[in-house]
Design a protein around this motif. Sequence first.
Motif, PDB file in Angstrom:
ATOM      1  N   ILE A   1      -0.836 -24.275  18.419  1.00  0.00           N
ATOM      2  CA  ILE A   1       0.146 -24.446  19.493  1.00  0.00           C
ATOM      3  C   ILE A   1       0.997 -25.651  19.144  1.00  0.00           C
ATOM      4  N   SER A   2       2.281 -25.529  19.266  1.00  0.00           N
ATOM      5  CA  SER A   2       3.170 -26.649  18.946  1.00  0.00           C
ATOM      6  C   SER A   2       3.141 -27.708  20.044  1.00  0.00           C
ATOM      7  N   TRP A   3       3.251 -28.982  19.621  1.00  0.00           N
ATOM      8  CA  TRP A   3       3.408 -30.075  20.595  1.00  0.00           C
ATOM      9  C   TRP A   3       4.777 -30.011  21.265  1.00  0.00           C
ATOM     10  N   ASN A   4       5.689 -29.236  20.672  1.00  0.00           N
ATOM     11  CA  ASN A   4       7.062 -29.160  21.165  1.00  0.00           C
ATOM     12  C   ASN A   4       7.174 -28.086  22.253  1.00  0.00           C
ATOM     13  N   LEU A   5       6.929 -28.465  23.493  1.00  0.00           N
ATOM     14  CA  LEU A   5       7.051 -27.623  24.688  1.00  0.00           C
ATOM     15  C   LEU A   5       5.934 -26.589  24.849  1.00  0.00           C
ATOM     16  N   GLU A   6       5.364 -26.078  23.751  1.00  0.00           N
ATOM     17  CA  GLU A   6       4.380 -25.007  23.896  1.00  0.00           C
ATOM     18  C   GLU A   6       3.122 -25.489  24.625  1.00  0.00           C
ATOM     19  N   ALA A   7       2.607 -26.665  24.242  1.00  0.00           N
ATOM     20  CA  ALA A   7       1.385 -27.164  24.898  1.00  0.00           C
ATOM     21  C   ALA A   7       1.633 -27.419  26.387  1.00  0.00           C
ATOM     22  N   SER A   8       2.792 -27.957  26.729  1.00  0.00           N
ATOM     23  CA  SER A   8       3.075 -28.217  28.143  1.00  0.00           C
ATOM     24  C   SER A   8       3.277 -26.911  28.904  1.00  0.00           C
ATOM     25  N   ALA A   9       3.895 -25.904  28.260  1.00  0.00           N
ATOM     26  CA  ALA A   9       4.106 -24.619  28.935  1.00  0.00           C
ATOM     27  C   ALA A   9       2.768 -23.945  29.243  1.00  0.00           C
TER      28      ALA A   9
ATOM     29  N   ASP B   1       1.200 -45.575  11.796  1.00  0.00           N
ATOM     30  CA  ASP B   1       2.182 -44.491  11.891  1.00  0.00           C
ATOM     31  C   ASP B   1       1.990 -43.728  13.196  1.00  0.00           C
ATOM     32  N   LEU B   2       2.762 -44.115  14.208  1.00  0.00           N
ATOM     33  CA  LEU B   2       2.664 -43.451  15.515  1.00  0.00           C
ATOM     34  C   LEU B   2       2.910 -41.958  15.417  1.00  0.00           C
ATOM     35  N   LEU B   3       3.869 -41.580  14.577  1.00  0.00           N
ATOM     36  CA  LEU B   3       4.283 -40.175  14.539  1.00  0.00           C
ATOM     37  C   LEU B   3       3.327 -39.300  13.736  1.00  0.00           C
ATOM     38  N   SER B   4       2.235 -39.874  13.269  1.00  0.00           N
ATOM     39  CA  SER B   4       1.216 -39.045  12.621  1.00  0.00           C
ATOM     40  C   SER B   4       0.346 -38.345  13.662  1.00  0.00           C
ATOM     41  N   PHE B   5       0.565 -38.676  14.943  1.00  0.00           N
ATOM     42  CA  PHE B   5      -0.183 -38.027  16.027  1.00  0.00           C
ATOM     43  C   PHE B   5       0.742 -37.041  16.756  1.00  0.00           C
ATOM     44  N   PRO B   6       0.191 -35.948  17.263  1.00  0.00           N
ATOM     45  CA  PRO B   6       1.035 -34.899  17.876  1.00  0.00           C
ATOM     46  C   PRO B   6       1.365 -35.176  19.340  1.00  0.00           C
ATOM     47  N   TRP B   7       2.014 -36.296  19.635  1.00  0.00           N
ATOM     48  CA  TRP B   7       2.398 -36.586  21.026  1.00  0.00           C
ATOM     49  C   TRP B   7       3.256 -35.445  21.553  1.00  0.00           C
ATOM     50  N   PRO B   8       3.042 -35.001  22.760  1.00  0.00           N
ATOM     51  CA  PRO B   8       3.745 -33.804  23.242  1.00  0.00           C
ATOM     52  C   PRO B   8       5.187 -34.079  23.688  1.00  0.00           C
ATOM     53  N   PHE B   9       6.029 -33.097  23.488  1.00  0.00           N
ATOM     54  CA  PHE B   9       7.362 -33.046  24.101  1.00  0.00           C
ATOM     55  C   PHE B   9       7.201 -32.124  25.306  1.00  0.00           C
TER      56      PHE B   9
ATOM     57  N   GLU C   1     -12.685 -40.066  15.364  1.00  0.00           N
ATOM     58  CA  GLU C   1     -12.373 -38.943  14.491  1.00  0.00           C
ATOM     59  C   GLU C   1     -11.888 -37.763  15.338  1.00  0.00           C
ATOM     60  N   ARG C   2     -10.872 -37.100  14.854  1.00  0.00           N
ATOM     61  CA  ARG C   2     -10.260 -35.963  15.572  1.00  0.00           C
ATOM     62  C   ARG C   2     -10.036 -36.318  17.047  1.00  0.00           C
ATOM     63  N   PRO C   3      -9.241 -37.298  17.312  1.00  0.00           N
ATOM     64  CA  PRO C   3      -9.091 -37.763  18.700  1.00  0.00           C
ATOM     65  C   PRO C   3      -8.417 -36.731  19.594  1.00  0.00           C
ATOM     66  N   HIS C   4      -8.715 -36.856  20.885  1.00  0.00           N
ATOM     67  CA  HIS C   4      -8.032 -36.062  21.902  1.00  0.00           C
ATOM     68  C   HIS C   4      -6.921 -36.898  22.523  1.00  0.00           C
ATOM     69  N   ILE C   5      -5.800 -36.257  22.790  1.00  0.00           N
ATOM     70  CA  ILE C   5      -4.685 -36.908  23.478  1.00  0.00           C
ATOM     71  C   ILE C   5      -4.460 -36.184  24.805  1.00  0.00           C
ATOM     72  N   PRO C   6      -4.902 -36.739  25.917  1.00  0.00           N
ATOM     73  CA  PRO C   6      -4.633 -36.102  27.206  1.00  0.00           C
ATOM     74  C   PRO C   6      -3.198 -36.355  27.658  1.00  0.00           C
ATOM     75  N   PHE C   7      -2.653 -35.402  28.392  1.00  0.00           N
ATOM     76  CA  PHE C   7      -1.303 -35.570  28.940  1.00  0.00           C
ATOM     77  C   PHE C   7      -1.227 -34.827  30.261  1.00  0.00           C
TER      78      PHE C   7
ATOM     79  N   ARG D   1       9.284 -37.686  22.822  1.00  0.00           N
ATOM     80  CA  ARG D   1       7.865 -37.357  22.939  1.00  0.00           C
ATOM     81  C   ARG D   1       7.153 -38.517  23.630  1.00  0.00           C
ATOM     82  N   TYR D   2       6.175 -38.162  24.477  1.00  0.00           N
ATOM     83  CA  TYR D   2       5.585 -39.164  25.359  1.00  0.00           C
ATOM     84  C   TYR D   2       4.064 -39.230  25.253  1.00  0.00           C
ATOM     85  N   SER D   3       3.552 -40.421  25.551  1.00  0.00           N
ATOM     86  CA  SER D   3       2.187 -40.578  26.036  1.00  0.00           C
ATOM     87  C   SER D   3       2.326 -40.938  27.508  1.00  0.00           C
TER      88      SER D   3
END
Length: 510
Positions: A32-40, A132-140, A304-310, A148-150
């Motif tokens: 699933i893409s971080w770009n709108l798909e996860a939020s949808a 490198d902040l952008l190495s993580f899949p912060w969602p749009f 390891e393999r962190p979770h990013i809640p949003f 993209r936000y946390s």
Amino acid sequence: MTDRQGDAVDSFRDYLERLAERGVCNRIDQRISWNLEASAVTMRANEQDSAIPVFEDVSDDSSARLVGDPYRGARRKPWKRIAMALGLSEDLTTDSFYEAVIDRLRSPISPTVVDSEAALCKETVHTGDDVDLLSFPWPFLHVGDGGRYSNLHTLIADDRDTEWTDWSSHRAMFHDNTRASVLLLAGEQTPNIYYYKYERHDEPMPVAITVGAEPAVECVSMMWIPTGRSEAEFAGGLKRAPVELVPCETNDLRVPATAEIVLEGRILPNSRLDEGPYGDYFGYMHGPRRSMPVLEIDAITHRERPHIPFTVEWSEVGYAHNTTSSMEVACVGPDATLGLRAVGFDVEKLAPWPFTPRTVYVVSTDTTNPSYLHELANFIFTTWGMLHVDFFVFVDSDVDPFDQRAVLEAMALYADPDEDFHQFGAETMPKVPLNIYQTPEEKGDVQMGTSKAKTAKTYIDATRPEGQGQERGFGLEDTERRRRAREILEAAGLASAAAETADADREVDE
């Protein structure tokens, strides 16, 4: 972990396991893409009141996972999953949940400090050029967002002049590998520390953002803990065990040791980057794009393999079943009730109006004379935690603030439009610039948010005249008449339909 009744979970990961044990955690392996798909997908899950989505595969470049609205509660009990996380019974009534949380907040427990070797959040450490902040899949999250936000985390900062450490929640928009802009609206605790202390001395403010901290930490970050008091101690009280903290790598702050990700950095003085637009409150995109303080990241540590809640703010009023609204009900309501009682106000219960995150609250009280209600309204409108609230409805103590029909009935029966709708004069009350009705000029595009902006706030006195009992329009308290009515309905073959209607009404009310 072992799921024992009465035990709070000690980490966000343990919380997800507890959700899985109850069959309400939906682990999605499809990419699933971080770009709108996860939020949808998350919005759809919220709409259908289905399991919490965990996106296991989000990016080619990162093993990090996204979790959509993890604290969103069940429709009939928004506090249910937070109760579960805190080791409280999931079958509590609203009143019982409120009193249980209030009771725990009355007994804070000091945190403990562990070594870095024992801290799960230090499994991987990035410093210097490795950051490198952008190495993580912060969602749009929303079409039209500025970036993209946390937006579901705890921001930790020390007061410059005292021993106080403040935990709070302020969204961050990422710009490049090391920089983010942070929404700091003066008038709230951490922004005040920054604007009126560090920046005035031209000093950077050391901060840490913990992403995926344990639930008790997330809860107190949303609460109105008084200035100078330790959120870490209240989190300990809430879980009935000390929160484990660990020192940061690059500053003197201490962070929750089991957090999924820790961003260490400095909010720079007199430095700004664009922030927003963002789907504020109800999800409406209403700008403007503001200049906000710059967070420079110095280190990133994570599991390891962190979770990013949003969390995903909804579009349209009435669909706000998400983490934000659940936290308001489960955390802010009991905490604010306790706070008002602690300063001497007679408050039975303070609760957010369902589906209107932050903007409308209902207060029930035994003391209903007009001057008292005016004093109470003035106090809570000018307390930092209520900057987001636009109006209150005061009801008698025997009216449940969570029962929307009862509150509307109180307004319809007892709120005289000529005498009971009160507005503090224009330009008198502090306000944050996020509501959709505000003009671009009112929202502002200034470096310090709109801390100087004032607005008019309102309260409705929907309490009964002194000495008047509650109206019961059709004598529904008459048990004999109710019994006879059921017999008639059963004889007419309508008993089931009547029961279903009553159940549906109760569900909406609850």
